[in-house]
Motif scaffolding. Structure first.
Motif, short mmCIF file in Angstrom:
data_model
loop_
_atom_site.label_atom_id
_atom_site.label_comp_id
_atom_site.label_asym_id
_atom_site.label_seq_id
_atom_site.Cartn_x
_atom_site.Cartn_y
_atom_site.Cartn_z
N LEU A 1 0.73 -1.36 -0.11
CA LEU A 1 -0.12 0.03 -0.14
C LEU A 1 0.90 1.10 -0.20
CD1 LEU A 1 -2.49 -0.98 2.62
CD2 LEU A 1 -3.20 -1.16 0.23
N GLY A 2 2.42 1.28 0.32
CA GLY A 2 3.16 2.79 -0.05
C GLY A 2 2.32 3.40 1.81
N ASP A 3 2.53 4.01 1.85
CA ASP A 3 1.99 5.09 2.69
C ASP A 3 1.26 4.25 3.60
OD1 ASP A 3 2.02 6.35 4.86
OD2 ASP A 3 2.45 8.01 4.41
N TYR A 4 1.06 3.86 4.66
CA TYR A 4 -0.42 3.15 5.12
C TYR A 4 -0.78 4.34 6.16
CZ TYR A 4 2.28 0.50 7.99
OH TYR A 4 2.52 -0.70 8.93
N ASP A 5 -0.13 5.93 5.68
CA ASP A 5 -1.06 6.81 7.47
C ASP A 5 0.48 6.44 8.61
OD1 ASP A 5 -2.10 8.89 8.56
OD2 ASP A 5 -3.47 8.02 9.39
N VAL A 6 1.70 6.05 8.59
CA VAL A 6 2.58 5.85 9.07
C VAL A 6 3.23 6.69 10.17
CG1 VAL A 6 4.43 4.54 9.72
CG2 VAL A 6 3.56 3.67 8.16
N ALA A 7 2.80 7.96 9.98
CA ALA A 7 3.14 8.77 10.63
C ALA A 7 2.39 8.68 11.92
CB ALA A 7 3.92 10.45 9.73
N HIS A 8 1.24 9.30 10.82
CA HIS A 8 0.32 10.00 11.95
C HIS A 8 -0.11 8.82 12.88
CE1 HIS A 8 -4.38 10.70 12.50
NE2 HIS A 8 -4.08 10.82 14.15
N ILE A 9 -0.09 7.63 13.06
CA ILE A 9 0.21 5.77 13.87
C ILE A 9 0.99 6.20 14.62
CG2 ILE A 9 0.07 3.24 14.20
CD1 ILE A 9 -0.89 3.49 11.62
N VAL A 10 2.32 6.68 14.23
CA VAL A 10 3.35 6.86 15.29
C VAL A 10 3.10 7.90 16.12
CG1 VAL A 10 6.13 6.89 14.84
CG2 VAL A 10 5.17 5.22 13.45
N LYS A 11 3.10 8.84 15.77
CA LYS A 11 2.92 10.13 16.50
C LYS A 11 1.52 10.06 17.85
CE LYS A 11 4.07 13.45 12.91
NZ LYS A 11 3.60 15.12 12.53
N THR A 12 0.63 9.59 17.33
CA THR A 12 -0.41 8.49 18.30
C THR A 12 0.19 7.71 19.53
OG1 THR A 12 -2.14 8.72 17.01
CG2 THR A 12 -2.62 7.44 18.80
N HIS A 13 0.62 6.58 19.06
CA HIS A 13 2.04 5.70 19.61
C HIS A 13 2.83 6.87 20.69
CE1 HIS A 13 -0.46 2.75 17.51
NE2 HIS A 13 0.38 1.85 18.38
N LEU A 14 2.85 7.91 20.20
CA LEU A 14 4.38 8.27 21.43
C LEU A 14 3.48 9.17 22.26
CD1 LEU A 14 6.99 9.52 18.51
CD2 LEU A 14 6.91 7.40 20.44
N ARG A 15 2.50 9.79 21.93
CA ARG A 15 1.86 10.76 22.64
C ARG A 15 0.91 9.62 23.79
NH1 ARG A 15 0.38 13.54 18.01
NH2 ARG A 15 -1.83 12.43 18.37
N VAL A 16 0.17 8.21 23.34
CA VAL A 16 0.58 7.33 24.25
C VAL A 16 0.83 7.29 25.50
CG1 VAL A 16 -1.54 5.17 24.14
CG2 VAL A 16 -1.80 6.99 22.57
N SER A 17 2.29 6.56 24.73
CA SER A 17 3.03 6.26 25.47
C SER A 17 3.88 6.85 26.32
CB SER A 17 4.31 5.73 24.76
OG SER A 17 4.01 4.60 23.73
#
Length: 548
Positions: A459-475
């Protein structure tokens, strides 16, 4: 569709939460009734094997393949009634044959999966197995009927049915303790065990699984599909399902062979326990404590992650049918971000309160509570990655690509089995369970990494940046909450064996609930400050459900 999905997620999450809470009660009662050492190890292994064998042989096929095929069949003039009737009939016959074979092979199976057990321990395991192995049929029946209900949009019953299983088991365990006493008072062992005890422990465990499956026929009947017994399977379109199932079946076999092998590795602790305890006086963690630890770390996945993934899987399947890659990506991104709010927090909470939580399942033995706390600390690290890998895998199944998950599982299983063999060869038996817990974590992280690479290629970019940013804030929010929990544990003597959380299983439970509440309040505040919008996505359907 979004409102319907939110309601479905709330219903499923509520049912799963109730079931998991009852499951904890059941686990606590098992630990109270038979302890968490040798007798507990042998029963847990025999009681775990039917589900493991079912998943090994057929679980992947039923879970990942049936929904897309039933959705397609629903477009037929009869609403899919003929297809579903033939599919259900085939499943019942296949499960009956499989279960009969497994029961007949009870002794070879117990001998194969145990390591270093005495003949008396093997005989004890076979006795439990003869009562527990029929569960395999009912696990399969529950999955097939449940997936039919899911494909028709009736999600609630599938997630609520396990609650009945746990209610039956809890009632039986209370009778067991009333009739025979707890392990602390009666010291249940191989030498004083009776047939009546086997019935109330293992026999009623199977009755509970049967009730879980059979109760689903009530909502199935309400669908008014006009189902019946039909045994002709030629020319109804099962060839597509069979082609996909061949890949999925191979995936299930390979993935669960690794789990079966790790179970064998962990069982070595049971055979070595007597000598270790005599030499050192220390408790030894075996399959029972590993099973309780696994149940704990899988809780957020089972309550939140699985509920979200099940609903989103239907959306993914619809989007895949329309060749809407954007819709599939949106569903995956939403699922990964929303689920992280629960999975990451629970992982941190388990690590901080591993000791008191371990005491809950210790059967009153502080040594057993301490070693389980150590197990929980290790295995909790894999919780978030379990949900991540599961959701990523569902993307491929939704598009009827069962080959990619097979490749992922083959690579992961080969490495895991190799590492497990190394553990069995060089690690002293009293420590093998901790290494097995670490391998669970490795499998989840490594599988997620492989799925990520496959998704990028597809799929190429599957919204990875958005997913990673959310995981970092949640962490970050979870770590802040974890620091608050750590301070509370220090102030109340939780890191000393003489502290309040270590006095009894009840004190461990009370303190864990108090700590979870304190951490939860701090966590919600931190999420708000960090503007984690996914919190609303997690809470909105729950609030709506409670409001109604």
């Amino acid at each position: 569709m979004a409102a319907t999905g939110a309601r479905s997620s709330a219903i499923m999450a509520a049912g799963t939460l109730v079931s998991r809470v009852l499951g904890f009660v059941k686990a606590l009662l098992i630990a109270t009734a038979i302890g968490a050492q040798t007798t507990g190890d042998i029963f847990q292994l025999a009681n775990q094997l039917p589900n493991l064998i079912y998943v090994l042989v057929a679980g992947g096929v039923f879970n990942a393949v049936l929904v897309p095929q039933i959705i397609k069949a629903a477009k037929n003039p009869d609403g899919g009634a003929d297809y579903i009737s033939r599919l259900l009939s085939l499943a019942v016959i296949g499960l009956a044959v499989l279960t009969t074979v497994v029961v007949l092979l009870a002794r070879p199976i117990i001998t194969l999966v145990s390591t270093g057990w005495t003949q008396d321990q093997i005989d004890f395991g076979v006795t439990f197995a003869l009562w527990c192995f029929p569960q395999l049929f009912f696990y399969g029946l529950y999955t097939v009927v449940g997936q039919i209900l899911n494909a028709r949009g009736a999600f609630g019953a599938y997630m609520w049915a396990p609650a009945l299983n746990n209610v039956v088991a809890i009632a039986a365990l209370l009778v067991f303790i009333w009739m025979f006493g707890s392990n602390a008072t009666a010291d249940h062992s191989l030498g004083n065990w009776t047939g009546a005890q086997t019935f109330w422990l293992a026999g009623m465990a199977t009755v509970g699984v049967a009730a879980q499956a059979l109760i689903l026929f009530i909502p199935l009947k309400r669908l008014r599909l006009g189902l019946g017994v039909k045994v002709g399977w030629r020319g109804i379109g099962l060839s597509t399902a069979a082609r996909i199932a061949s890949w999925t079946l191979a995936t299930g076999i390979i993935a669960n062979l690794s789990f079966l092998f790790l179970t064998k590795v962990a069982s070595s602790a049971t055979g070595a326990r007597e000598a270790v305890v005599e030499a050192t006086g220390q408790a030894v963690a075996g399959p029972a404590l590993l099973e309780y630890s696994t149940m704990l770390y899988q809780l957020p996945h089972g309550v939140i992650g699985l509920s979200i993934a099940t609903v989103l899987f239907n959306r993914m399947a619809h989007s895949a049918g329309e060749r809407d890659h954007g819709g599939m990506v949106a569903s995956l991104s939403q699922g990964l971000r929303v689920a992280s709010v629960a999975t990451i927090f629970c992982a941190v909470a388990l690590i901080v309160y591993a000791g008191p939580v371990g005491m809950m399942f210790s059967g009153g033995e502080q040594g057993a509570g301490a070693v389980m706390g150590q197990l929980v600390t290790v295995i909790a690290l894999g919780g978030p990655f379990l949900t991540i890998a599961f959701m990523m895998g569902r993307m491929f199944y939704a598009s009827e690509d069962a080959r990619t998950p097979l490749v992922v599982q083959v690579i992961s299983a080969i490495i895991t089995i190799a590492l497990g063999a190394l553990v069995l060869a060089v690690v002293p038996p009293q420590y093998t369970t901790f290494y097995v817990a670490g391998l669970y974590v490795f499998m989840n992280i490594f599988s997620a990494a492989l799925y990520h690479r496959a998704l990028k290629r597809w799929l190429g970019d599957y919204d990875v940046a958005h997913i990673v940013k959310t995981h970092l804030r949640v962490s970050l929010a979870a770590v802040v909450a974890g620091l608050a929990g750590y301070v509370l544990l220090q102030l109340t003597g939780g890191y000393s064996i003489d502290g309040f959380p270590w006095r009894s299983p009840l004190s461990g439970m009370l303190f864990s609930l108090l700590g979870l509440a304190v951490m939860g309040i701090v966590y919600l505040g931190a999420l708000k400050l960090l503007r984690v919008r996914e919190l609303d996505g997690l809470m909105a359907p729950i609030r709506a459900r409670v409001g109604r």
